[in-house]
Write a protein that holds these residues in place. Structure first.
Motif: not given
Length: 184
Positions: A3, A10, A12, A134, A147, A177, A180
């Motif tokens: 990422v 990515h 959430r 990450w 995240d 977001q 996606d």
């Protein structure tokens, strides 16, 4: 999966932090830093100066700001962090904490920590108000690991053409977001 910084797809979920939640997370970060017996705070400008200043004041420590960023004038312009304001030699012989608001990729804090070691800091830890799973490396001290797309109080109302509004980057991140998450 790698990422990249500012790769908002990515994230959430979205978490809007209030000033009160910032203060609460800041206290948690200060308690973790106190247990590390830190002698000096190095804050990463711009937004990392919020938690760094809170920690320096609460722990009664010196604060040395640096500016290492992918941004110029609030726009991402570099693929990797670039030094804009260097670290001072006053960190030599000290146990320091490199503080930022978010550990996203982990690259910025690692770069500043490496420079502090080069300048002779006796011990260097990293600290972030928020860290994503990450981030590599993960900070030593973290107040919140999530995240989610975290929208800090200072990004919730920015002045654009005389009007207060949500930071445009956050608007774009939320839209990315949502796009996606739609079924194909």
């Amino acid at each position: 999966m790698e990422v990249r910084s500012y790769d908002y797809v990515h994230r959430r979920g979205v978490r809007f932090l209030s000033w009160e939640e910032f203060a609460s997370l800041g206290r948690k970060l200060c308690e973790a830093l106190a247990s590390e017996r830190i002698e000096t705070i190095v804050g990463i400008a711009r937004a990392g100066l919020f938690p760094a200043t809170l920690a320096a004041c609460a722990l009664r420590l010196d604060l040395y700001p640096v500016r290492v960023s992918r941004r110029l004038q609030d726009e991402v312009r570099f693929p990797s962090p670039v030094w804009h304001v260097p670290l001072v030699a006053a960190v030599a012989g000290k146990r320091i904490a490199v503080v930022d608001e978010t550990a996203d990729s982990g690259e910025t804090q690692a770069l500043v920590a490496e420079q502090a070691r080069t300048l002779g800091a006796t011990e260097v830890i990293t600290a972030a108000l928020v860290s994503h799973s990450w981030a590599k490396p993960q900070p030593t001290c973290v107040a919140l690991t999530t995240d989610e797309l975290v929208i800090f109080p200072w990004d919730q109302q920015v002045l654009i053409d005389g009007s207060w509004q949500l930071h445009p980057e956050m608007v774009t991140a939320i839209a990315a977001q949502q796009a996606d998450s739609k079924p194909e």
